[in-house]
Design a protein around this motif. Structure first.
Motif, short mmCIF file in Angstrom:
data_model
loop_
_atom_site.label_atom_id
_atom_site.label_comp_id
_atom_site.label_asym_id
_atom_site.label_seq_id
_atom_site.Cartn_x
_atom_site.Cartn_y
_atom_site.Cartn_z
N LEU A 14 0.85 -1.12 0.05
CA LEU A 14 -0.08 -0.06 -0.06
C LEU A 14 0.95 1.11 0.00
CD1 LEU A 14 -2.77 -0.77 2.67
CD2 LEU A 14 -2.75 -1.49 -0.06
N ILE A 15 2.19 1.11 0.66
CA ILE A 15 3.08 2.19 0.76
C ILE A 15 4.44 1.50 0.49
CG2 ILE A 15 1.97 3.75 2.26
CD1 ILE A 15 3.28 2.15 4.44
N ASN A 16 5.18 2.54 0.07
CA ASN A 16 6.81 2.21 -0.45
C ASN A 16 7.49 2.84 0.77
OD1 ASN A 16 9.03 1.65 -1.64
ND2 ASN A 16 8.62 2.41 -3.45
N TYR A 20 12.43 3.31 4.86
CA TYR A 20 12.32 3.97 6.31
C TYR A 20 12.31 2.93 7.24
CZ TYR A 20 11.14 8.04 3.21
OH TYR A 20 11.23 9.17 2.23
N GLN A 21 11.51 1.90 7.00
CA GLN A 21 11.72 0.91 8.01
C GLN A 21 13.08 0.21 8.24
OE1 GLN A 21 9.17 -0.64 9.61
NE2 GLN A 21 7.47 -0.84 8.31
N ALA A 22 14.00 0.29 7.19
CA ALA A 22 15.23 -0.27 7.33
C ALA A 22 16.13 0.88 8.03
CB ALA A 22 15.84 -0.37 5.88
N ARG A 23 15.81 2.09 7.86
CA ARG A 23 16.63 3.23 8.64
C ARG A 23 16.29 3.04 10.03
NH1 ARG A 23 20.87 6.00 9.45
NH2 ARG A 23 20.55 8.19 10.02
N ALA A 24 14.98 2.96 10.23
CA ALA A 24 14.78 2.83 11.60
C ALA A 24 15.27 1.56 12.54
CB ALA A 24 12.99 2.61 11.99
N PHE A 25 15.30 0.51 11.72
CA PHE A 25 16.06 -0.62 12.41
C PHE A 25 17.56 -0.27 12.48
CE2 PHE A 25 12.54 -3.56 11.22
CZ PHE A 25 12.70 -4.45 12.31
N GLN A 26 17.94 0.17 11.46
CA GLN A 26 19.32 0.78 11.43
C GLN A 26 20.02 1.67 12.78
OE1 GLN A 26 21.51 -0.72 8.72
NE2 GLN A 26 22.67 -0.58 10.61
N LEU A 27 19.15 2.91 12.88
CA LEU A 27 19.19 3.51 14.20
C LEU A 27 19.19 2.77 15.49
CD1 LEU A 27 17.32 6.74 12.97
CD2 LEU A 27 19.69 6.68 13.23
N LEU A 28 18.06 1.68 15.44
CA LEU A 28 18.03 1.05 16.70
C LEU A 28 19.31 -0.08 16.81
CD1 LEU A 28 16.32 -0.34 19.04
CD2 LEU A 28 15.65 -1.87 17.33
N PHE A 29 19.81 -0.48 15.93
CA PHE A 29 20.83 -1.04 15.85
C PHE A 29 22.15 -0.52 16.25
CE2 PHE A 29 19.33 -4.24 12.38
CZ PHE A 29 18.45 -4.78 13.29
N TYR A 78 10.58 4.61 13.22
CA TYR A 78 10.24 4.82 12.23
C TYR A 78 8.93 5.58 11.82
CZ TYR A 78 6.39 2.91 8.76
OH TYR A 78 5.46 2.93 7.93
N ARG A 79 8.10 5.85 12.98
CA ARG A 79 6.98 6.86 12.53
C ARG A 79 7.49 8.25 12.47
NH1 ARG A 79 1.71 5.42 16.09
NH2 ARG A 79 1.55 3.00 15.59
N VAL A 80 8.63 8.82 13.13
CA VAL A 80 9.02 9.97 13.20
C VAL A 80 9.64 10.25 11.74
CG1 VAL A 80 11.29 11.37 14.10
CG2 VAL A 80 9.75 10.14 15.79
N LEU A 81 10.40 8.98 11.14
CA LEU A 81 11.32 9.30 9.98
C LEU A 81 10.09 9.39 8.73
CD1 LEU A 81 13.81 6.52 10.37
CD2 LEU A 81 14.40 8.87 10.18
N TYR A 82 9.17 8.65 9.06
CA TYR A 82 7.99 8.38 8.02
C TYR A 82 6.77 9.46 8.14
CZ TYR A 82 5.65 5.80 4.28
OH TYR A 82 5.08 5.43 2.93
N TYR A 119 -2.09 4.05 11.58
CA TYR A 119 -1.13 5.36 11.21
C TYR A 119 -1.05 5.41 9.68
CZ TYR A 119 3.77 7.03 10.68
OH TYR A 119 4.77 7.99 10.44
N ILE A 120 -1.27 4.15 8.91
CA ILE A 120 -0.98 4.32 7.46
C ILE A 120 -2.61 4.25 6.78
CG2 ILE A 120 -0.40 3.04 5.28
CD1 ILE A 120 1.97 4.26 6.97
#
Length: 238
Positions: A14-16, A20-29, A78-82, A119-120
């Motif tokens: 539904l959304i691309n 952004y999901q990956a960036r959120a994971f990367q920040l968490l890591f 993720y929500r902040v980034l997206y 949210y989406i």
């Protein structure tokens, strides 16, 4: 009127939003001192619940409560980034409208919890197009297990062989085949050749019509069997 159902995954369909999901994971890591490449990880494991994805990056067992805290932190990031980037995949609304007019039943089958779904789809005013919305809280086992799509089809009142799943992830495609459903994949994060056996790979929904979906169903009368190679991977047993 076709007695068929269309079942959509949310993220990457539904959304691309995969990057952004990956960036959120990367920040968490980074916060956790982990060096895992999040984008590579998601290309392999996308579609699974976040806690199960997180299990794979630790070399030691982590309590479920702690994994849940990490998953919540990733969701916040993720929500902040997206937040300002939320928009539907090109052509989606036009296709949903045409599908409803053609008589298709439409369901959403995602591994996300209710607040993330809202949210989406509520922000984008998409909920009105779905007859059924199934999320993480509605099934016992998330993707790559079949439950998400099986429950969605049951709620829609349509047998699996008359359901078409729209997925962007390898594990989502596997879940569709386990549910005995055929699949159209969206190449938002993966290349066409990386999928197992979709009826068609599309970049987005522009140009796709209900008539084309019926043509594809006629051209692909059999549901592919789930890939043994993928099923044997360790993460399939989480």
């Amino acid at each position: 009127m076709p007695d068929y159902a269309l079942i959509f995954d949310m993220d990457g369909v539904l959304i691309n939003n995969t990057r952004y999901q990956a960036r959120a994971f990367q920040l968490l890591f980074r916060e956790l001192g982990l060096t895992t490449n999040a984008l590579t990880l998601l290309k392999r494991l996308n579609g699974m619940p976040a806690t199960n994805i997180l299990k794979t990056v630790f070399r030691h067992p982590v309590p479920e409560k702690e994994l849940k805290q990490y998953a919540d932190r990733r969701e916040f990031l993720y929500r902040v980034l997206y937040w300002e980037k939320r928009q539907e995949t090109a052509g989606l609304t036009a296709f949903l409208q045409a599908a409803r007019a053609a008589g298709f039943k439409i369901g959403l089958g995602t591994g996300s919890p209710p607040e993330t779904i809202s949210y989406i789809i509520d922000h984008l005013d998409l909920r009105r197009y779905f007859d059924v919305v199934i999320g993480k809280e509605d099934v016992d086992k998330g993707k790559p297990h079949a439950d998400t799509f099986t429950v969605t089809a049951r709620k829609l009142g349509v047998p699996p062989e008359r359901c078409v799943v729209f997925e962007d992830a390898l594990l989502g495609e596997q879940a569709a085949y386990k549910a005995k459903m055929r699949c159209i994949t969206i190449s938002s994060a993966l290349k066409a050749e990386q999928f197992q056996a979709p009826m068609q790979v599309i970049p987005d929904f522009r140009g796709l019509t209900p008539e084309r979906v019926l043509e594809l169903l006629a051209q692909h009368p059999e549901t592919p069997k789930p890939s043994k190679e993928l099923a044997e991977r360790q993460y399939m047993h989480l």
